[in-house]
Design an enzyme around this catalytic site. Structure first.
Site, PDB file in Angstrom:
ATOM      1  N   THR A  93      -5.997  18.918  35.902  1.00 31.45           N
ATOM      2  CA  THR A  93      -4.488  18.544  36.513  1.00 31.45           C
ATOM      3  C   THR A  93      -5.800  17.579  38.333  1.00 31.45           C
ATOM      4  OG1 THR A  93      -2.701  18.230  35.716  1.00 31.45           O
ATOM      5  CG2 THR A  93      -2.827  17.000  38.135  1.00 31.45           C
ATOM      6  N   LYS A 168      -0.538  10.341  35.188  1.00 30.80           N
ATOM      7  CA  LYS A 168       0.847  11.505  35.594  1.00 30.80           C
ATOM      8  C   LYS A 168       0.247  12.177  36.800  1.00 30.80           C
ATOM      9  CE  LYS A 168       0.408  16.625  35.482  1.00 30.80           C
ATOM     10  NZ  LYS A 168       0.694  16.991  34.735  1.00 30.80           N
TER      11      LYS A 168
HETATM   12  P1  NAD Z   1      -4.859  28.927  35.600  1.00 32.84           P
HETATM   13  O1  NAD Z   1      -4.848  29.239  37.354  1.00 32.84           O
HETATM   14  O2  NAD Z   1      -4.056  30.232  35.039  1.00 32.84           O
HETATM   15  O3  NAD Z   1      -6.183  29.163  35.538  1.00 32.84           O
HETATM   16  C1  NAD Z   1      -7.340  28.439  35.527  1.00 32.84           C
HETATM   17  C2  NAD Z   1      -8.500  29.455  35.367  1.00 32.84           C
HETATM   18  O4  NAD Z   1      -9.743  28.918  35.549  1.00 32.84           O
HETATM   19  C3  NAD Z   1      -8.243  30.406  36.115  1.00 32.84           C
HETATM   20  O5  NAD Z   1      -8.437  31.418  34.125  1.00 32.84           O
HETATM   21  C4  NAD Z   1      -9.319  30.450  36.967  1.00 32.84           C
HETATM   22  O6  NAD Z   1     -10.424  31.990  36.750  1.00 32.84           O
HETATM   23  C5  NAD Z   1     -10.011  29.698  36.182  1.00 32.84           C
HETATM   24  N1  NAD Z   1     -11.502  29.398  36.918  1.00 32.84           N
HETATM   25  C6  NAD Z   1     -11.630  29.466  38.148  1.00 32.84           C
HETATM   26  N2  NAD Z   1     -12.579  28.680  38.364  1.00 32.84           N
HETATM   27  C7  NAD Z   1     -13.653  28.494  37.592  1.00 32.84           C
HETATM   28  C8  NAD Z   1     -14.813  28.163  37.511  1.00 32.84           C
HETATM   29  N3  NAD Z   1     -15.312  28.289  38.194  1.00 32.84           N
HETATM   30  N4  NAD Z   1     -15.681  28.596  35.929  1.00 32.84           N
HETATM   31  C9  NAD Z   1     -14.748  28.689  35.152  1.00 32.84           C
HETATM   32  N5  NAD Z   1     -13.658  29.796  35.118  1.00 32.84           N
HETATM   33  C10 NAD Z   1     -12.863  29.511  36.340  1.00 32.84           C
HETATM   34  O7  NAD Z   1      -3.955  27.333  36.573  1.00 32.84           O
HETATM   35  P2  NAD Z   1      -3.462  26.998  35.009  1.00 32.84           P
HETATM   36  O8  NAD Z   1      -1.669  27.051  34.875  1.00 32.84           O
HETATM   37  O9  NAD Z   1      -3.693  26.961  33.778  1.00 32.84           O
HETATM   38  O10 NAD Z   1      -3.877  24.831  34.979  1.00 32.84           O
HETATM   39  C11 NAD Z   1      -5.359  24.024  35.071  1.00 32.84           C
HETATM   40  C12 NAD Z   1      -4.291  22.878  35.079  1.00 32.84           C
HETATM   41  O11 NAD Z   1      -3.807  22.564  34.583  1.00 32.84           O
HETATM   42  C13 NAD Z   1      -4.270  23.232  36.561  1.00 32.84           C
HETATM   43  O12 NAD Z   1      -5.348  21.785  36.836  1.00 32.84           O
HETATM   44  C14 NAD Z   1      -2.768  22.357  36.737  1.00 32.84           C
HETATM   45  O13 NAD Z   1      -2.347  21.533  37.525  1.00 32.84           O
HETATM   46  C15 NAD Z   1      -3.509  21.722  35.512  1.00 32.84           C
HETATM   47  N6  NAD Z   1      -1.200  22.122  34.794  1.00 32.84           N
HETATM   48  C16 NAD Z   1      -0.386  23.224  34.613  1.00 32.84           C
HETATM   49  C17 NAD Z   1       0.527  23.204  33.975  1.00 32.84           C
HETATM   50  C18 NAD Z   1       1.015  24.445  34.073  1.00 32.84           C
HETATM   51  O14 NAD Z   1       2.255  24.604  33.647  1.00 32.84           O
HETATM   52  N7  NAD Z   1       0.426  25.512  34.728  1.00 32.84           N
HETATM   53  C19 NAD Z   1       1.181  21.656  33.174  1.00 32.84           C
HETATM   54  C20 NAD Z   1       0.301  20.551  33.321  1.00 32.84           C
HETATM   55  C21 NAD Z   1      -0.813  21.254  34.381  1.00 32.84           C
END
Ligand code: NAD
Length: 289
Positions: A93, A168
């Site tokens: 997102t 979204k």
């Molecule tokens: P999260 O923080 O658990 O996961 C993000 C991952 O990206 C982490 O493991 C981090 O180490 C990795 N990362 C960061 N920088 C990086 C890089 N440069 N190279 C490689 N890896 C890297 O977050 P999440 O909850 O999995 O959310 C991910 C996306 O999904 C976000 O944009 C969030 O807004 C969206 N989202 C989340 C949810 C939810 O319920 N968690 C629901 C809908 C959408």
């Protein structure tokens, strides 16, 4: 198909595992060692950089925290590193402007790309029941669709590049508005001497009916099971709702779209989050009334 997957956090971990279950060869990269260990146990091959994971990939999927990271990962490690003709799917997102910019950079590099943010949380990511809202050309969408179908239950083409993100944030802004309004109505009903269940019985079959009331009631013990029945644990965290509302306000500004109700909901969630409630489900905002 060989698919590179970048960003194996709460959401990406389960999504990558579902691609493996669907028979794809998944080349995974994350900055977190812990995430890589989990991905390996789910059948992914793991790499020490995004560019190595992209080597030989026919598709690249990313699930990253924000637009700045998405832009830097694609610019430095994906565009020009993945084989010519690969298709890119960013499921993070992020803001509409950055989504459009990154897709344009990819297209200039000779790739097709979609923005494909999701509706649904960690349980839906693990269970393969996400909804994807997809922006991009018809050709990019057709290529992305079977990959997304392995991770979700619905894949909807929202139009051109960035339109997935637009769908979204408009949806989540509306959700914040009707959740805040539903909380107000229940709180006022109680103060006027109307019991919550009685108000629910009337309003859920009247013109005030909405999803926050009938599928996700903020009052414990009323309506189907929801986070309010579990002391507002689990569900959709206030901090994540606030992230989406900030993106919505940014997009509204840039499009010169008047959003007085959205702005009010965003301000309410800023205050609620600032008071240390970021980890509570977003329906817990009823506690402030
Ligand atoms: P999260 O923080 O658990 O996961 C993000 C991952 O990206 C982490 O493991 C981090 O180490 C990795 N990362 C960061 N920088 C990086 C890089 N440069 N190279 C490689 N890896 C890297 O977050 P999440 O909850 O999995 O959310 C991910 C996306 O999904 C976000 O944009 C969030 O807004 C969206 N989202 C989340 C949810 C939810 O319920 N968690 C629901 C809908 C959408």
């Amino acid at each position: 198909m060989k698919i590179a997957f970048i960003g194996l956090g709460n959401m990406g971990g389960g999504m990558a595992a579902n691609l493996v279950k669907a028979g794809h060869e998944v080349a995974a990269f994350d900055l977190s060692e812990e995430a890589l260990v989990a991905a390996k146990s789910n059948g992914c091959a793991t790499f020490t950089s995004a560019s190595e994971a992209c080597d030989g990939a026919e598709a690249v999927v990313s699930m990253l925290p924000n637009g700045a990271i998405v832009k830097s990962v694609y610019s430095a490690d994906v565009i020009g590193k993945a084989p010519a003709g690969a298709v890119f799917l960013d499921c993070s997102t992020i803001d509409v402007a950055t989504a459009r910019e990154v897709i344009s950079l990819a297209e200039t590099g000779g790739y097709e790309m979609v923005d494909a943010p999701v509706s649904g949380g960690i349980a839906a990511a693990n269970g393969g029941t996400l909804t994807f809202m997809v922006g991009g050309t018809a050709s990019a969408f057709e290529r992305a669709k079977p990959i997304l179908e392995a991770m979700g239950k619905a894949v909807i083409h929202a139009g051109d590049a960035g339109n997935g993100q637009a769908a979204k944030i408009c949806n989540n802004m509306l959700l914040a508005i009707h959740m805040a309004g539903t909380c107000e109505a229940f709180s006022m009903a109680e103060k006027l001497g109307l019991d919550a269940q009685t108000f629910y019985d009337i309003s859920s079959v009247s013109s005030g009916q909405n999803w926050s009331m009938t599928s996700y009631c903020p009052v414990p013990g009323v309506g189907p099971q929801s986070p309010s029945d579990n002391d507002y644990q689990g569900g959709f965290a206030t901090a994540l709702m606030l992230k989406d509302l900030r993106l919505a306000m940014e997009a509204a500004d840039s499009a010169d779209a008047p959003v007085p109700m959205g702005a009010r909901a965003a301000a309410l969630y800023e205050d609620f989050n600032g008071a240390g409630n970021g980890g509570l489900d977003f329906s817990a905002i009823i506690k402030t009334l």
